[in-house]
Enzyme design. Sequence first.
Site, PDB file in Angstrom:
ATOM      1  N   GLU A 262       0.828  -1.201   0.000  1.00  0.00           N
ATOM      2  CA  GLU A 262       0.000   0.000   0.000  1.00  0.00           C
ATOM      3  C   GLU A 262       0.868   1.259   0.000  1.00  0.00           C
ATOM      4  O   GLU A 262       0.527   2.266  -0.629  1.00  0.00           O
ATOM      5  CB  GLU A 262      -0.935   0.008   1.210  1.00  0.00           C
ATOM      6  CG  GLU A 262      -1.891  -1.175   1.264  1.00  0.00           C
ATOM      7  CD  GLU A 262      -2.810  -1.248   0.059  1.00  0.00           C
ATOM      8  OE1 GLU A 262      -3.189  -0.181  -0.463  1.00  0.00           O
ATOM      9  OE2 GLU A 262      -3.137  -2.373  -0.375  1.00  0.00           O
ATOM     10  N   TRP A 265       1.965   1.660  -3.459  1.00  0.00           N
ATOM     11  CA  TRP A 265       0.906   2.223  -4.301  1.00  0.00           C
ATOM     12  C   TRP A 265       1.010   3.741  -4.335  1.00  0.00           C
ATOM     13  O   TRP A 265       0.809   4.377  -5.381  1.00  0.00           O
ATOM     14  CB  TRP A 265      -0.466   1.787  -3.794  1.00  0.00           C
ATOM     15  CG  TRP A 265      -1.611   2.401  -4.549  1.00  0.00           C
ATOM     16  CD1 TRP A 265      -2.308   3.530  -4.219  1.00  0.00           C
ATOM     17  CD2 TRP A 265      -2.189   1.926  -5.778  1.00  0.00           C
ATOM     18  NE1 TRP A 265      -3.289   3.786  -5.148  1.00  0.00           N
ATOM     19  CE2 TRP A 265      -3.239   2.815  -6.117  1.00  0.00           C
ATOM     20  CE3 TRP A 265      -1.933   0.835  -6.605  1.00  0.00           C
ATOM     21  CZ2 TRP A 265      -4.013   2.646  -7.253  1.00  0.00           C
ATOM     22  CZ3 TRP A 265      -2.715   0.675  -7.738  1.00  0.00           C
ATOM     23  CH2 TRP A 265      -3.730   1.568  -8.062  1.00  0.00           C
ATOM     24  N   TRP A 293     -22.185  11.613 -18.690  1.00  0.00           N
ATOM     25  CA  TRP A 293     -22.362  11.906 -17.267  1.00  0.00           C
ATOM     26  C   TRP A 293     -23.623  12.741 -17.085  1.00  0.00           C
ATOM     27  O   TRP A 293     -23.969  13.581 -17.928  1.00  0.00           O
ATOM     28  CB  TRP A 293     -21.172  12.680 -16.723  1.00  0.00           C
ATOM     29  CG  TRP A 293     -19.837  12.011 -16.838  1.00  0.00           C
ATOM     30  CD1 TRP A 293     -18.819  12.352 -17.662  1.00  0.00           C
ATOM     31  CD2 TRP A 293     -19.371  10.892 -16.073  1.00  0.00           C
ATOM     32  NE1 TRP A 293     -17.741  11.519 -17.477  1.00  0.00           N
ATOM     33  CE2 TRP A 293     -18.050  10.612 -16.506  1.00  0.00           C
ATOM     34  CE3 TRP A 293     -19.930  10.099 -15.080  1.00  0.00           C
ATOM     35  CZ2 TRP A 293     -17.290   9.583 -15.971  1.00  0.00           C
ATOM     36  CZ3 TRP A 293     -19.171   9.062 -14.540  1.00  0.00           C
ATOM     37  CH2 TRP A 293     -17.875   8.812 -14.981  1.00  0.00           C
ATOM     38  N   ASN A 331     -10.536   3.890   4.262  1.00  0.00           N
ATOM     39  CA  ASN A 331     -10.236   3.602   2.860  1.00  0.00           C
ATOM     40  C   ASN A 331     -11.314   2.756   2.187  1.00  0.00           C
ATOM     41  O   ASN A 331     -11.699   3.006   1.037  1.00  0.00           O
ATOM     42  CB  ASN A 331      -8.885   2.908   2.732  1.00  0.00           C
ATOM     43  CG  ASN A 331      -8.504   2.683   1.281  1.00  0.00           C
ATOM     44  OD1 ASN A 331      -8.337   3.634   0.531  1.00  0.00           O
ATOM     45  ND2 ASN A 331      -8.392   1.418   0.874  1.00  0.00           N
ATOM     46  N   TRP A 349     -16.567  11.724 -12.137  1.00  0.00           N
ATOM     47  CA  TRP A 349     -15.636  11.508 -11.025  1.00  0.00           C
ATOM     48  C   TRP A 349     -14.849  12.769 -10.677  1.00  0.00           C
ATOM     49  O   TRP A 349     -14.394  12.928  -9.534  1.00  0.00           O
ATOM     50  CB  TRP A 349     -14.672  10.363 -11.346  1.00  0.00           C
ATOM     51  CG  TRP A 349     -13.805  10.595 -12.563  1.00  0.00           C
ATOM     52  CD1 TRP A 349     -14.081  10.235 -13.841  1.00  0.00           C
ATOM     53  CD2 TRP A 349     -12.527  11.232 -12.600  1.00  0.00           C
ATOM     54  NE1 TRP A 349     -13.056  10.617 -14.687  1.00  0.00           N
ATOM     55  CE2 TRP A 349     -12.090  11.227 -13.954  1.00  0.00           C
ATOM     56  CE3 TRP A 349     -11.709  11.805 -11.622  1.00  0.00           C
ATOM     57  CZ2 TRP A 349     -10.871  11.785 -14.350  1.00  0.00           C
ATOM     58  CZ3 TRP A 349     -10.494  12.363 -12.026  1.00  0.00           C
ATOM     59  CH2 TRP A 349     -10.079  12.350 -13.369  1.00  0.00           C
ATOM     60  N   TRP A 372      -9.478   7.846  -7.941  1.00  0.00           N
ATOM     61  CA  TRP A 372     -10.773   8.159  -8.534  1.00  0.00           C
ATOM     62  C   TRP A 372     -10.918   7.496  -9.905  1.00  0.00           C
ATOM     63  O   TRP A 372     -11.976   6.942 -10.229  1.00  0.00           O
ATOM     64  CB  TRP A 372     -10.969   9.676  -8.646  1.00  0.00           C
ATOM     65  CG  TRP A 372     -11.630  10.253  -7.430  1.00  0.00           C
ATOM     66  CD1 TRP A 372     -11.021  10.933  -6.414  1.00  0.00           C
ATOM     67  CD2 TRP A 372     -13.011  10.178  -7.077  1.00  0.00           C
ATOM     68  NE1 TRP A 372     -11.941  11.293  -5.456  1.00  0.00           N
ATOM     69  CE2 TRP A 372     -13.172  10.848  -5.843  1.00  0.00           C
ATOM     70  CE3 TRP A 372     -14.135   9.619  -7.687  1.00  0.00           C
ATOM     71  CZ2 TRP A 372     -14.413  10.964  -5.208  1.00  0.00           C
ATOM     72  CZ3 TRP A 372     -15.366   9.743  -7.052  1.00  0.00           C
ATOM     73  CH2 TRP A 372     -15.504  10.399  -5.840  1.00  0.00           C
TER      74      TRP A 372
END
Length: 454
Positions: A262, A265, A293, A331, A349, A372
């Site tokens: 993580e 990441w 959208w 998270n 988004w 996102w």
Amino acid sequence: MVTSPTLLWFRQDLRLSDQPALAAALAQGPVIPVYVLDDDTPPARYRIGGAQRWWLHHSLASLARDLEAVGSRLILRRGRAAEVLGRLLEETGASHVHALRHYEPWWVEVERALGDRLRVHDGNTLAPLREVVNGAGEPFKIYTPFWRALQAKLPPPPVVPASERIAAPDSWPASDQLADWALLPTRPNWATGFDWIVGETEAALKVRAFADRVDLYEEQRNLPAEEGTSRLSPHLHFGEISASQVWHAVEGHAAADKFRKEVAWRDFTQALGTALPDYAERHGKERFDRLAWRIGAEADADFRAWSKGHTGYPIVDAGMRQLWTTGWMHNRVRMITSSFLVKHLLIDWRRGWDWFWDTLVDADYGNNSVNWQWIAGTGTDPNAFSRIMAPLTQSEKFGAGDYIRRWVPELADVPDPAIHDPDAHGVRPASYPAKIIGHREGRERALAAVRALY
């Protein structure tokens, strides 16, 4: 003989330990630490948000105290960083500026503008990202090969402790007063629920405490009602602790690798930002530029309901209220709430990106953009758009009952399993809103929109 000072330029690296830029500056003599509040260089959308400003105020105050304890001080200036630092070089007679390398596009711009007056050092990532590249020498756009390449550069160098003394210049330049920057909210003071302790000392305490329970991380990290995550993200974002310090802190624990992936990441999101500097604005997969959208008054009303935690989906509402109250969200719940906005409500988004940017204390350009686009299915390494999280199922699967009771007081007396979907059990209190859209209806609408792209 008088030794000219050097400037130490702080940005999102507000610490004295494991600070290569500070070490390099000290090797040359007197050091003038500087922080520049630059609201002019970043595009307006990327100026640090309200929650980050709250954290920044307290982090700068903590850093100033730490510098005073070792015989130094923090100089505060405001304006375009390249211009401010150029003027400071002239004012102080400093030879050049030392700083840690940053990857946000606007900081890359400033680093280029400073040219040979700047000495930039690696230290904000586990390894220098220019060394973690594919066979063509380009940054990775997919996490798995990035992680494989990063592992060849690990472990990171040993942690370098803070210096006990920082040599001061013969005279100090003028400094702004932190209070004059008005970083803290006043009318209204929406940060009354921000109960964070900020600064390098707290970050060090927190990482040691987490190391003692990291073996439970894989089991508990997805449970919103448990303290299963490290809660180090804002400390990492502001650089109060380095990624290397976090990496080494969990050494010797069986579950360390899961947690370290993580941390890696975070490096990947920085690397992807160097490959695609406009990733916060442009889809990683161009076909999604044609996605229809929802816009208009109805979509705006749905967005307001989502942002305020009034969607009628308890796990979504709990997360959004936790975010507003504390500046942070668990998270797993971040994934659920963002998926709900993009899939169930079919809202772009990028509107969610903006809301998170303003309300998260750990809002990070790389993480915000990549995460996102991952959840939206629009990125270079995404979760498929057709994989739509079912918030009611997710809530029950990850035992979110007590989490919901804490953040949605209207449901405090609703027992499990009804609390995950009070409507289905006929126990929704009159004070709690009905669902703004049914799960099946939202899912089908999202799937129809993505089918139209093909």
